[in-house]
Design a protein around this motif. Structure first.
Motif, PDB file in Angstrom:
ATOM      1  N   LYS A 191      -1.994 -13.824   1.592  1.00  0.00           N
ATOM      2  CA  LYS A 191      -1.718 -13.485   2.989  1.00  0.00           C
ATOM      3  C   LYS A 191      -1.908 -11.988   3.249  1.00  0.00           C
ATOM      4  N   THR A 192      -1.389 -11.169   2.330  1.00  0.00           N
ATOM      5  CA  THR A 192      -1.468  -9.715   2.513  1.00  0.00           C
ATOM      6  C   THR A 192      -2.788  -9.153   2.007  1.00  0.00           C
ATOM      7  N   GLY A 193      -3.316  -9.747   0.942  1.00  0.00           N
ATOM      8  CA  GLY A 193      -4.495  -9.192   0.300  1.00  0.00           C
ATOM      9  C   GLY A 193      -5.817  -9.561   0.940  1.00  0.00           C
ATOM     10  N   LEU A 194      -5.879 -10.699   1.653  1.00  0.00           N
ATOM     11  CA  LEU A 194      -7.152 -11.119   2.236  1.00  0.00           C
ATOM     12  C   LEU A 194      -7.688 -10.128   3.271  1.00  0.00           C
ATOM     13  N   PRO A 195      -6.865  -9.668   4.254  1.00  0.00           N
ATOM     14  CA  PRO A 195      -7.389  -8.655   5.188  1.00  0.00           C
ATOM     15  C   PRO A 195      -7.831  -7.380   4.467  1.00  0.00           C
ATOM     16  N   LEU A 196      -7.065  -6.966   3.445  1.00  0.00           N
ATOM     17  CA  LEU A 196      -7.426  -5.756   2.700  1.00  0.00           C
ATOM     18  C   LEU A 196      -8.735  -5.973   1.938  1.00  0.00           C
ATOM     19  N   THR A 197      -8.902  -7.155   1.358  1.00  0.00           N
ATOM     20  CA  THR A 197     -10.149  -7.478   0.651  1.00  0.00           C
ATOM     21  C   THR A 197     -11.345  -7.382   1.586  1.00  0.00           C
TER      22      THR A 197
END
Length: 589
Positions: free
Chosen positions: A567-573
């Motif tokens: 949830k948190t890492g996908l936008p950052l990726t």
């Protein structure tokens, strides 16, 4: 035939790494050994990674980082910055900026390990959930590591591969063209958006007390127990506050599930899951004894001879693959395992028969020699403070080491010395000035990580020497060439990033670099740009706890689930991928 063996061997290795069949370094090394045994490559071709300049540089950086780890400089700075933080956003800014800056020049694993207990204590003192901070500090350390050549082992591995391929390699700040923009954008995302997507868990100490985790502990029924021969219900072992009797071990017999009518017998081992505080109360009952496989008990904590500490099992731990009892945990560490927790999975069986996995959270009763014993091993990460930190002498040494290293970095930046020569001189000076002892140098060196990297580099050479890399590159080019260079860059980035999430960052870089290099050669691209792409994609692990060590460290202490990383890492990726591909396209092509 050789190419088929290579592909089969690599696939089996990847499966083994994903399912954690054995320690990563052993799996990769035995894969390389298999290639030597079958004659796919010569011994000298297979062992080329053991003399690789990047791998040797990483070994020296472990030694140098150990000086800063012992100095307490990072803790002092971050603790002083956090004192004046009044809001969550302010605290995140004061945390993430220095962490990313330090990670550009130091090993980020000890930084995250060191700061985890500090952040948790600060969050608890201010009635803020620590889970809002732990993933962000891991991500900040990963982003900071992409700024310089020495920021992460992955950068040095790719640098070493470039040298082996006859290229000039990275300069000290080559990666900063991408590292700085993605770090700035990533920090802004975490400070203003990302933390809102994280769970609002309570501190771990509160979780232990309130049973928000399933811990496992074991008690023995002695002959003094007044309810021997009576049922579980009559023995008042049902409906305990936050505690569940999940199994009874009676000799070779296992009774599970345990019903209210099950009869209690002397010598029974009662396996409980739930609140540690209730287990402590239960121990007060006559005839029930907490079994830790040691002479240490919970009472020792109260009188000051021992303390309760928390650890996270590391990727490289020698505890993996063996039971707690077989690893002689008590003798090695002067500590007893009180409870075990594994996210998303209940741990079954006796404490001594549990086989630890990387990421497992353990509560220990630690004796007086525990702190000294753990300094000599890298089997786990300590995520709660042990004893009072006394840094004064080490802090002075840390400042001297910092001055020496900054001077050497300056020489590397202006191409006066190579990064390898600079780190050799730095290590030599630290030894000569007695800032570092030979014993400390030995204990700081993570030999299992070096074996993994050297073996992975050997497999990378196997991929090249057998033509496997060229064959895969031809297939990739044939499939994607009609869609343009952007499609090729996106595919290489995604494949590298996927391997990073499933296995390890260094293995991902070594497997994908030969393919990327062949693609660059065939499409008239600058190999340096492709190397930068692979290095960043291999480091940018934000989607799971298993792809990068710092993510694993905060996994248990933060009480996270896999979905929290997604949830948190996908936008950052997506932010990092788009930024990286855009810069590589416009600067290196």
């Amino acid at each position: 035939m050789d190419m088929i063996l290579v592909i089969i061997g690599i696939i089996l290795m990847l499966v083994g790494l994903f399912f954690e069949i054995a320690r990563p370094d052993l799996l990769v090394f035995f894969t390389l050994f298999f290639f030597m045994l079958t004659g796919v490559v010569t011994t000298s071709e297979a062992l080329v990674g053991f003399s690789n300049e990047g791998m040797l540089t990483i070994g020296l950086l472990f030694i140098i980082a150990g000086v800063f780890e012992r100095s307490g400089l990072v803790e002092r700075l971050v603790s002083s910055l956090l004192k004046d933080a009044s809001t969550r956003e302010s605290a995140l800014f004061r945390l993430l900026v220095p962490i990313s800056a330090f990670s550009a020049f130091l090993n980020n694993t000890p930084i995250v390990v060191t700061l985890t207990p500090i952040v948790r204590k600060w969050a608890s003192d201010h009635d803020i959930s620590p889970s809002k901070f732990l993933i962000p500090i891991s991500y900040a350390s990963i982003l900071g590591g992409t700024i310089t050549l020495m920021g992460t082992s992955t950068n040095l591995v790719v640098h070493g591969l470039l040298l082996d391929f006859g290229e000039s390699g990275f300069s000290f700040f080559t990666l900063a063209w991408i590292g700085l923009p993605i770090t700035i954008l990533g920090l802004l995302y975490m400070i203003f958006i990302g933390h809102h997507l994280l769970p609002n868990h309570k501190s771990l100490i509160e979780k232990v007390r309130e049973n928000t985790k399933d811990y496992l502990s074991e008690m023995v029924v002695t002959e003094e127990f007044p309810y021997i021969g009576q049922s579980i219900e009559e023995a008042q072992l049902r409906n305990l506050k936050g505690l569940y009797l999940i199994e009874i071990i009676r000799g070779k017999e296992r009774i599970s599930p345990v019903t209210s009518k099950t009869i209690v017998q002397g010598g029974d081992r009662l396996i409980f899951s739930g609140m540690i505080s209730t287990i402590a109360d239960l121990q007060k009952r006559k005839g029930l004894q907490l079994d830790t496989g040691t002479d240490l008990t919970l009472d020792d904590i109260k009188n000051g001879s021992s303390q309760l500490v928390e650890i996270v099992v590391s990727h490289q731990s020698s505890l993996l693959g063996r039971t707690i009892k077989a690893s002689r945990f008590r003798e090695r560490y002067d500590a007893a395992v009180l409870a075990v927790h594994r996210n998303d999975e209940k741990v079954q069986g006796k404490i001594g028969e549990i086989i630890p996995k990387s990421g497992d959270l353990m509560l220990l009763i630690a004796g007086s020699d525990f702190k000294q014993n753990i300094e000599e091993r890298r089997d786990f990460y300590l995520t709660s403070p042990v004893g009072d930190a006394k840094f004064q002498e080490s802090e002075n040494k840390g400042w001297v080491a910092l001055i020496v290293m900054l001077f050497m970095i300056g020489l590397v930046t202006f191409n006066i010395l190579s990064i390898f020569k600079a780190m050799v001189i730095t290590t030599g000076l630290l030894l000569a000035l007695k800032i570092l002892t030979p014993h400390q140098a030995k204990t700081s060196t993570q030999f299992q990580v070096l074996l993994l990297i050297a073996s992975a580099l050997g497999i990378g050479n196997v991929i090249i020497q057998t033509g496997t890399g060229e064959w895969l590159a031809n297939g990739l080019m044939g499939l994607l060439a009609p869609y343009g260079i952007i499609a090729i860059l996106i595919t290489l980035y995604l494949l590298t990033n996927l391997f990073t999430e499933l296995i390890t960052n260094n293995a991902a870089a070594v497997i994908m670099f030969p393919i990327g290099y062949e693609v660059a050669t065939q499409s008239n691209m600058d190999p340096l740009g492709m190397a930068v792409l692979v290095a960043v994609a291999a480091s940018a692990s934000f989607l799971s706890p298993i792809g990068y060590q710092t993510n694993l460290i905060v996994y248990g202490p933060g009480g996270y689930a896999f979905k929290d990383y997604l949830k948190t890492g996908l936008p950052l990726t997506l932010i990092v991928m788009v930024t990286t591909i855009s810069i590589v396209f416009f600067k290196f092509i």
